[in-house]
Each structure stands twice: as structure tokens, then as C-alpha cells.
Design a protein around this motif. Structure first.
Motif, PDB file in Angstrom:
ATOM      1  N   VAL A   4      97.524  54.478  32.877  1.00  0.00           N
ATOM      2  CA  VAL A   4      98.403  54.041  31.792  1.00  0.00           C
ATOM      3  C   VAL A   4      99.459  55.087  31.486  1.00  0.00           C
ATOM      4  N   VAL A   5      99.079  56.367  31.572  1.00  0.00           N
ATOM      5  CA  VAL A   5     100.002  57.448  31.240  1.00  0.00           C
ATOM      6  C   VAL A   5      99.802  58.617  32.199  1.00  0.00           C
ATOM      7  N   GLY A  11     102.546  66.280  29.267  1.00  0.00           N
ATOM      8  CA  GLY A  11     102.517  67.675  28.849  1.00  0.00           C
ATOM      9  C   GLY A  11     103.824  68.381  29.128  1.00  0.00           C
ATOM     10  N   SER A  12     104.428  68.101  30.286  1.00  0.00           N
ATOM     11  CA  SER A  12     105.694  68.729  30.653  1.00  0.00           C
ATOM     12  C   SER A  12     106.818  68.304  29.712  1.00  0.00           C
ATOM     13  N   SER A 144     104.828  56.905  34.108  1.00  0.00           N
ATOM     14  CA  SER A 144     105.825  57.946  33.857  1.00  0.00           C
ATOM     15  C   SER A 144     106.639  57.626  32.608  1.00  0.00           C
ATOM     16  N   TYR A 145     107.062  56.368  32.475  1.00  0.00           N
ATOM     17  CA  TYR A 145     107.844  55.974  31.302  1.00  0.00           C
ATOM     18  C   TYR A 145     107.029  56.114  30.012  1.00  0.00           C
ATOM     19  N   VAL A 146     105.768  55.733  30.079  1.00  0.00           N
ATOM     20  CA  VAL A 146     104.892  55.864  28.907  1.00  0.00           C
ATOM     21  C   VAL A 146     104.730  57.336  28.535  1.00  0.00           C
ATOM     22  N   GLY A 149     107.945  58.524  26.889  1.00  0.00           N
ATOM     23  CA  GLY A 149     108.043  57.970  25.538  1.00  0.00           C
ATOM     24  C   GLY A 149     107.103  58.653  24.562  1.00  0.00           C
ATOM     25  N   LEU A 150     105.861  58.876  24.983  1.00  0.00           N
ATOM     26  CA  LEU A 150     104.891  59.546  24.119  1.00  0.00           C
ATOM     27  C   LEU A 150     105.285  60.993  23.863  1.00  0.00           C
ATOM     28  N   GLY A 151     105.778  61.662  24.904  1.00  0.00           N
ATOM     29  CA  GLY A 151     106.206  63.054  24.739  1.00  0.00           C
ATOM     30  C   GLY A 151     107.329  63.186  23.731  1.00  0.00           C
TER      31      GLY A 151
END
Length: 208
Positions: A4-5, A11-12, A144-146, A149-151
Motif C-alpha cells: 500500500v505504501v 521516510g525519505s 510511491s504516490y501514497v 502524499g503521506l510524507g
């Protein structure tokens, strides 16, 4: 099954944007710009500034690819330019900036200059666009998109918390503690900038 993520990318993204946008470093600037406001007005200003910064970052993340294509700019060129820009920002953090930005009479400081360009500045915009360009080439697009977005969201939550409790944080860290955090952020950001430039040079060599 696709995850999912992408935890590593998350982290990066978080570390990079946290260092660039520097939530602890916004505390003295936020206090200076909102010195004449009441407690309730400061809370509203913090919320508005974070909302504006988040909207600007997301807009460039979504439409950045189209802009690059229109201007015929390659990803390595963007990475190199972003690395040089981040290096300048890192040098400012390392050498220190004692003057707080002035606010114009009648202008909502939560929008300008706080929301942009102080929070959603060129460095954060370029870094986000570089991450998105990398995600476009990834085999796991959704993860990658998730992660990106979360970052971005987590960093903006940290920004809101830093400004929401700016008075308490400044009392805890003091002037010396705030300066120390800013210097460490500048050191980490300079390393990120050099890595971006090195990756861009390597990409140029491979293309050539």
C-alpha cells in the motif's frame, strides 16, 4: 501483491521536506510575524499558513510534470537545479539569518510571507516535484504516490504543531536550542543537496 505504501520512500520524503521546511526553525519567525495577534488569532494563522503551504505543494506535485514537459526540462536538469537551490538554503541555515521577514500593512501574514514562500518555498516545491518524477518511473506507482502524499501530510502536521505551540517550544528550546536545531537542519540539507546534484550528474553522463 503490491504494498500500500513504500515505507522507504515515505521516510525519505518526510526527512527531506522536514529538513527543508524546518518546523522548529519556523517558531521564531512565526512569533515575530504574529507578535500583535491574540492567542486565538495565532491559532487561526497557523492553520491558514499550513493550508496554503499544503495546497501549493500539492499543486506542483500534480501539475509539475505538465509544466516540465511544456518547458522541455528533463528530470536530471530539475534535480541539479533543485540541488543547487537546496544547497543555497542549507548555507543560509548554517550561517544563520537573524532578520525576520517584514509584513506589509493590511496583508494576511499567514498567507504571505508565511504560507508561501517561507513554508512552501522553492526548495520544498522542487524536492516534491523530484520525488513525483521518480514515482512516475517506479514499478509501484500507487505505493510511491501514497508514500509521497503521506510524507507531505506528516510534515505539514509537524509544521502546524510547531506553530500552534510556538510559544511553548521557544520557551523549552530557548534561543540557543532553536539555533542549534537550525544548524543541524542546515547540515542535513546540504548533504541532501549534494546527493541530488551527484544523481543528476550521473544521469547526464548515462544519457550522454
Amino acid at each position: 501483491m503490491e504494498t500500500v505504501v513504500d515505507a522507504q520512500l515515505l521516510g525519505s520524503v518526510f526527512v527531506t521536506l522536514f529538513v527543508i521546511m524546518d518546523p522548529p526553525g519556523t517558531v521564531p519567525i512565526f512569533l515575530a510575524l504574529t507578535a500583535s495577534m491574540t492567542g486565538r488569532q495565532r491559532v487561526r494563522a497557523a492553520r491558514q499558513a499550513v493550508a496554503v503551504a499544503f495546497a501549493v505543494i500539492i499543486a506542483f506535485a500534480v501539475f509539475g510534470r505538465a509544466l516540465l514537459d511544456y518547458l522541455h526540462i528533463s528530470l536530471p536538469a530539475l534535480q541539479c537545479a533543485g540541488g543547487l537551490l537546496l544547497l543555497l538554503v542549507a548555507l543560509e541555515l548554517l550561517t544563520g539569518k537573524d532578520e525576520a521577514p517584514a509584513s506589509a500593512e493590511g496583508v494576511n501574514v499567514a498567507l504571505v510571507p508565511l504560507g508561501t514562500p517561507l513554508l512552501a518555498g522553492p526548495g520544498a516545491i522542487v524536492a516534491t516535484m523530484v520525488f513525483v518524477q521518480g514515482a512516475n518511473k517506479s514499478a509501484h506507482h500507487i505505493a510511491s504516490y501514497v508514500a509521497i502524499g503521506l510524507g507531505v501530510l506528516l510534515v505539514h502536521v509537524c509544521l502546524w504543531a510547531a506553530m500552534r505551540f510556538a510559544g511553548r517550544i521557544h520557551r523549552i528550546l530557548g534561543d540557543g536550542g532553536t539555533t542549534l536545531v537550525t544548524r543541524i537542519a542546515g547540515l542535513l540539507l546540504s548533504a541532501i543537496a549534494v546527493q541530488l546534484i551527484a544523481d543528476a550528474v550521473r544521469a547526464f553522463v548515462e544519457q550522454g
